[in-house]
Design an enzyme around this catalytic site. Structure first.
Site, mmCIF file in Angstrom:
data_model
loop_
_atom_site.group_PDB
_atom_site.id
_atom_site.type_symbol
_atom_site.label_atom_id
_atom_site.label_comp_id
_atom_site.label_asym_id
_atom_site.label_seq_id
_atom_site.Cartn_x
_atom_site.Cartn_y
_atom_site.Cartn_z
ATOM 1 N N ASP A 13 0.815 -1.223 0.000
ATOM 2 C CA ASP A 13 0.000 0.000 0.000
ATOM 3 C C ASP A 13 0.847 1.271 0.000
ATOM 4 O OD1 ASP A 13 -2.344 -1.611 0.280
ATOM 5 O OD2 ASP A 13 -1.906 -1.780 2.414
ATOM 6 N N HIS A 41 -4.497 -1.891 -5.980
ATOM 7 C CA HIS A 41 -3.779 -0.666 -6.333
ATOM 8 C C HIS A 41 -4.838 0.372 -6.660
ATOM 9 C CE1 HIS A 41 0.027 -2.887 -7.888
ATOM 10 N NE2 HIS A 41 -0.073 -2.871 -6.589
HETATM 11 P P1 GDP Z 1 -0.493 0.375 -3.783
HETATM 12 O O1 GDP Z 1 -1.136 -0.945 -3.534
HETATM 13 O O2 GDP Z 1 0.943 0.383 -3.410
HETATM 14 O O3 GDP Z 1 -0.735 0.873 -5.162
HETATM 15 O O4 GDP Z 1 -1.163 1.413 -2.812
HETATM 16 P P2 GDP Z 1 -2.711 1.675 -2.528
HETATM 17 O O5 GDP Z 1 -3.405 1.981 -3.769
HETATM 18 O O6 GDP Z 1 -3.275 0.621 -1.675
HETATM 19 O O7 GDP Z 1 -2.601 2.938 -1.581
HETATM 20 C C1 GDP Z 1 -2.233 4.126 -2.008
HETATM 21 C C2 GDP Z 1 -3.379 5.097 -1.702
HETATM 22 O O8 GDP Z 1 -2.848 6.353 -1.501
HETATM 23 C C3 GDP Z 1 -4.361 5.243 -2.838
HETATM 24 O O9 GDP Z 1 -5.630 5.551 -2.319
HETATM 25 C C4 GDP Z 1 -3.806 6.406 -3.620
HETATM 26 O O10 GDP Z 1 -4.777 7.129 -4.366
HETATM 27 C C5 GDP Z 1 -3.300 7.259 -2.507
HETATM 28 N N1 GDP Z 1 -2.123 8.043 -2.843
HETATM 29 C C6 GDP Z 1 -1.077 7.666 -3.631
HETATM 30 N N2 GDP Z 1 -0.149 8.643 -3.633
HETATM 31 C C7 GDP Z 1 -0.613 9.622 -2.826
HETATM 32 C C8 GDP Z 1 -0.079 10.868 -2.387
HETATM 33 O O11 GDP Z 1 1.013 11.285 -2.743
HETATM 34 N N3 GDP Z 1 -0.845 11.582 -1.508
HETATM 35 C C9 GDP Z 1 -2.058 11.162 -1.075
HETATM 36 N N4 GDP Z 1 -2.714 11.927 -0.218
HETATM 37 N N5 GDP Z 1 -2.591 9.993 -1.464
HETATM 38 C C10 GDP Z 1 -1.864 9.242 -2.325
#
Ligand code: GDP
Length: 422
Positions: A13, A41
């Protein structure tokens, strides 16, 4: 740059989806190399907001070939649901291919996942999402699993199921679960063949050609190294290797072919599921990280455990993965913290430790922190390094220094353009 692996540097995440989405705008091929639909994701782009579980994040670029690689385990029912959800936004799945060697999650794998988890002693639950991923990988390792290509040949499929099912039925009845009827399962799988049969191919020639022609190839990891089967917090791990090494075996290329390995590092820590998590916060700061960061699972909606950035874990991750650079995500979540902590070591039995110990060691670890002053202003509009306040610059510099790799991206919000490229 031709082949780039994007891997989670923490417990998952970290925001890998948005980094892949960004890079996929120019990629020829995007390959999911391990895992199943057990982690999500989240991608936000001009087409909307999407939670992808098994489909590679490159799907939004209509020119990109998206491969679900040999190292993955696939549930075609959930893949179909996911394809329908993106189709509503006008995104088609015509460039999606599943490698013939990928293993299939069958309906009983999900049942067994839940039952096996429920049978664990208190405190030993892995926190699986009950998507059948662990039982499917167990069958793969036991060499009784069903590969995607098996469904293209009904005689072969029936023979494989005839060998597999007696043992599975004994397991299911041990847990008081309904046994599998081979004819019903064959019928269920026939629908998968109809729907996905043309997309089950040998992906190796595509990958090989793209690598040889120096096309942009992205290797997309799921989860993070702390959930790696070998190097993570076993037994609270997933059943595959979400590392750069796992990318090679899961996608079908040599370590020599990977040009860049980008570690995605969240500016603080989160973890979903069981196992040690040394910097976990149980106070108002933890609550605030969860609320401001929206730290709830994309697959399950479960609240994530939150804590400060753990440099012991990050530098371990950098070593095992060999990061050529890092992407620091969610910096904006720290915008309103007066003081921010960074864990630089663990005290274990009175000894300061800076090399990440195994699970038993981490269970005893007390984090040692250094404190930095927060910048107390919004970074969400920053698009260049110079736009960041000096205190935020020194915080991310410190993260990069402790992790051991240069920064390539800093994200300051979930939108595609809320990113600083260095
Ligand atoms: P992944 O599985 O590694 O892709 O991560 P997730 O999707 O589970 O979690 C990342 C969450 O953080 C998602 O809801 C993204 O939209 C959000 N997100 C990603 N980058 C940023 C950021 O720079 N700032 C904020 N506030 N949210 C972000």
């Amino acid at each position: 740059m031709s082949v780039t692996a994007i891997v989670g540097a923490q417990w998952g995440d970290e925001g890998k989806g948005r980094v892949v989405d960004y890079l996929a705008q120019k990629a020829e091929v995007v390959i999911r190399f391990q895992g199943g639909d057990n982690a999500g994701h989240t991608v936000i782009n001009d087409k909307g907001k999407f939670a992808l579980h098994i489909i590679p994040s490159g799907i939004f670029n209509s020119e990109t070939i998206c491969i679900v690689g040999a190292g993955t385990v696939v549930n075609f029912d959930t893949m179909e649901t996911e394809l329908k959800s993106i189709a509503q936004a006008g995104v088609d799945g015509k460039n999606l291919f599943i490698d013939r060697r990928a293993h299939l999650i069958l309906p009983f794998h999900c049942l067994l996942d839940g039952a096996e988890e429920a049978s664990k002693k208190s405190g030993w639950a892995v926190g699986t999402t009950k998507r059948g991923v662990g039982p499917c990988y167990s069958d793969k390792a036991a060499r009784v699993g069903i590969r995607a290509s098996d469904i293209l040949d009904t005689d072969r499929l029936r023979t494989r199921l005839e060998m597999m099912l007696p043992q599975k039925n004994r397991q299911l009845s041990y847990y008081g679960l309904p046994e599998v009827d081979i004819d019903e399962l064959m019928e269920h799988i026939a629908k998968w063949r109809e729907k996905f049969g043309n997309q089950i191919i040998d992906t190796m020639p595509i990958v090989k050609k793209a690598v040889i022609e120096k096309k942009e190839v992205l290797l997309e990891g799921q989860l993070g190294i702390m959930r790696d089967l070998d190097w993570g917090i076993y037994p609270y791990t997933t059943s595959s290797n979400p590392t750069a090494g796992g990318a090679c075996s899961g996608a079908g290329l040599s370590p020599r072919h990977i040009d860049e390995i980008i570690g995605v590092v969240k500016a603080y820590s989160t973890s979903v599921g069981g196992g040690p998590f040394p910097t976990e916060l149980f106070d108002a700061d933890g609550e605030k990280l969860r609320a401001v960061g929206g730290e709830f699972g994309a697959t399950t909606g479960r609240p994530r455990r939150c804590g400060w950035f753990d440099a012991v874990a990050a530098s371990f991750s950098c070593w095992v993965n060999g990061f050529t650079s890092i992407a620091v995500t969610k910096l904006d979540v720290l915008d309103t913290f007066e003081t921010i902590k960074i864990c630089t070591g663990y005290m274990i039995d009175g000894v300061l430790v800076t090399d990440l110990p195994d699970t038993a060691g981490q269970e005893k670890a007390e984090p040692v922190y250094e404190e930095v002053e927060g910048w107390m202003c919004s970074t969400t509009e920053a698009r260049t390094w110079e736009d960041l306040p000096a205190k935020a610059q020194s915080f991310v510099n410190r993260i990069a220094e402790l992790t051991g790799a240069p920064m390539k991206f800093i994200s300051v919000g979930p939108e595609r353009d809320q990113i600083i490229i260095l």
